[in-house]
Scaffold this active site. Structure first.
Site, short mmCIF file in Angstrom:
data_model
loop_
_atom_site.label_atom_id
_atom_site.label_comp_id
_atom_site.label_asym_id
_atom_site.label_seq_id
_atom_site.Cartn_x
_atom_site.Cartn_y
_atom_site.Cartn_z
N ASN A 1 0.84 -1.19 0.00
CA ASN A 1 0.00 0.00 0.00
C ASN A 1 0.88 1.26 0.00
O ASN A 1 2.06 1.20 -0.32
CB ASN A 1 -1.00 -0.02 1.15
N ARG A 2 0.31 2.39 0.37
CA ARG A 2 1.00 3.67 0.18
C ARG A 2 1.67 4.16 1.46
O ARG A 2 1.16 3.97 2.56
CB ARG A 2 0.00 4.73 -0.31
N GLN B 1 -7.65 -4.33 2.45
CA GLN B 1 -7.85 -3.39 1.36
C GLN B 1 -8.79 -4.03 0.35
O GLN B 1 -8.48 -5.08 -0.23
CB GLN B 1 -6.52 -3.04 0.69
N HIS C 1 -1.76 -9.97 -3.59
CA HIS C 1 -2.53 -9.05 -4.45
C HIS C 1 -3.26 -9.81 -5.56
O HIS C 1 -3.26 -9.38 -6.72
CB HIS C 1 -1.59 -8.01 -5.04
N ALA C 2 -3.92 -10.91 -5.22
CA ALA C 2 -4.69 -11.64 -6.22
C ALA C 2 -5.93 -10.85 -6.61
O ALA C 2 -6.58 -10.20 -5.79
CB ALA C 2 -5.11 -13.00 -5.66
N TYR C 3 -6.25 -10.91 -7.91
CA TYR C 3 -7.47 -10.31 -8.46
C TYR C 3 -8.46 -11.45 -8.72
O TYR C 3 -8.21 -12.32 -9.57
CB TYR C 3 -7.17 -9.62 -9.79
N GLU D 1 -7.08 -7.67 0.11
CA GLU D 1 -5.69 -7.69 0.56
C GLU D 1 -5.64 -7.48 2.07
O GLU D 1 -5.66 -6.34 2.54
CB GLU D 1 -4.90 -6.60 -0.15
N HIS E 1 3.51 -0.08 -2.65
CA HIS E 1 3.77 -1.51 -2.76
C HIS E 1 5.26 -1.85 -2.76
O HIS E 1 5.73 -2.71 -3.51
CB HIS E 1 3.10 -2.08 -4.01
N ASP F 1 -11.34 1.41 -3.27
CA ASP F 1 -9.91 1.22 -3.09
C ASP F 1 -9.63 1.65 -1.66
O ASP F 1 -9.03 2.68 -1.39
CB ASP F 1 -9.10 2.05 -4.09
#
Length: 367
Positions: free
Chosen positions: A94-95, A306, A196-198, A333, A120, A268
């Site tokens: 993340n940020r 997330q 980070h799976a979609y 996430e 990330h 997000d």
């Protein structure tokens, strides 16, 4: 291992496939490859490029198999892609605001790869390196693979040496578990690892996820500013579009949430998971509203999750000729809170020398 398929090994640029046997002799291998774990008609594939989950194949309610995670066909596309499909993200996912933080009185400057922020783990985070295959068993009662990465002091600006392990395991019928740990060796450092799976339970190339229903076991969330940086508040979801405590059809809610840029909408957002952090508890439930009947439950032991709805996907060429558009998948996430290093009121991500960071996730599928 009787009945276990050999791992499919690919050259770094995906130009050649090599055969190799699984098991203990995989320890120490530095070849970039794709390794299959199989239990009946349930299988996953993992590559040691970025410790990335490249496929999850399982049946639907009629017995038809489909791959339910987005991804690419070749290792070269994972090397060059920017979507973090299935990757193990770190050292800090993340940020981090302004790509800086202060720890023990010292200012650390990170690589800026998201405007003025770090995202990330930086330009060369854990998702863009070769991991070492320590153990691999492709079949049997509990197929698994364990991967290792040593992150050096100063990598992407982070302090201290760090030994990182992740194990992917088919831990039960239609159950995938991830066990992550990281040991700080020399200096205190923040650690926040994320898978980070979609996910698209209708199949990775089946279109958008607007018919999926989502439930998040979270009564609070962390609001963000225009740059998707947390304000520091932890606010109740009640009475807001972030209230997903009951199963909610995504298509009925997405347009109520700004995606962080003009004309972009969707989630997000970091949610504060209910219950005791560090205890494995139910985080989310997702169900495909289409014909597949597939569903998943996510259990984890992190303070946050997330929830991202693929807001910035646009014409991404994926596996098997599929093209992924906006909202083609969703991400769940589990994590520490974003930018925790700059918010003392958030759960700490600091790991001191000799301490071990631990993060466990379990995906339970049904159909």
């Amino acid at each position: 291992m009787a009945g276990a398929p050999p791992p499919l090994l690919l050259a770094l640029l995906g130009l050649a496939a090599l055969a190799a046997a699984g098991g203990a002799n995989a320890a120490g291998r530095k070849t970039v490859g794709v390794y299959e774990l199989r239990k009946g008609d349930f299988s996953v594939r993992v590559t040691n490029w970025g410790a990335t989950l490249t496929s999850v194949v399982l049946p639907d309610s009629r017995g038809n198999l489909a791959d339910v995670v987005l991804g690419y066909d070749t290792i070269a596309e994972y090397v060059n892609g920017s979507a973090y499909f299935g990757a193990l993200v770190g050292r800090v996912a993340n940020r981090v605001a302004n790509a800086r933080f202060v720890l023990d009185g010292k200012v650390y400057h990170l690589y800026r790869n998201d405007g003025k922020n770090a995202l990330h783990g930086g330009k060369r985070g854990f998702s863009k390196v070769i991991w070492t295959v320590k153990e691999y068993v492709g079949g049997g009662d509990s197929p698994y693979i364990t991967l290792y990465y040593h992150s050096f002091d100063g990598e992407e600006g982070f302090p201290g040496d760090l030994d990182v392990y992740v194990t992917y395991r088919l831990s039960g019928p239609y159950e995938l578990s991830l066990r992550m740990n990281a040991t700080a060796l020399s200096r205190a450092t923040p650690v926040n690892l994320v898978n980070h799976a979609y996910w698209n339970l209708g199949g990775h190339g089946s279109g958008d996820v607007l018919r999926h229903t989502v439930q998040l076991l979270a009564s609070r969330y962390t609001p963000v500013d225009a740059g998707l940086i947390p304000t520091g508040a932890v606010a109740p979801v009640a009475g807001t579009p972030y209230d997903l405590r009951a199963p909610t059809r995504l298509g009925a809610r997405l347009r109520e949430v700004s995606g962080g840029k003009a004309g972009v909408y969707g989630y997000d957002t970091n949610f504060a998971v209910d219950g005791e952090a560090r205890a494995l508890r139910k985080v989310a439930a997702v169900r495909d509203g289409g014909a597949s009947g597939r569903a998943l439950e996510l259990w984890a032991d992190q303070p946050g999750v997330q929830f991202y709805t693929g807001n910035f996907l646009a014409g991404v060429k994926g596996k098997g000729g599929a093209v992924y558009g906006q909202h083609a998948a969703l991400c769940l996430e589990t994590q520490g809170f974003p930018d925790a290093v700059n918010h003392p009121n958030f759960p700490s991500q600091i790991v001191r020398p000799g301490q071990v960071y631990r993060h466990n996730m379990v995906f339970k599928f049904s159909f």
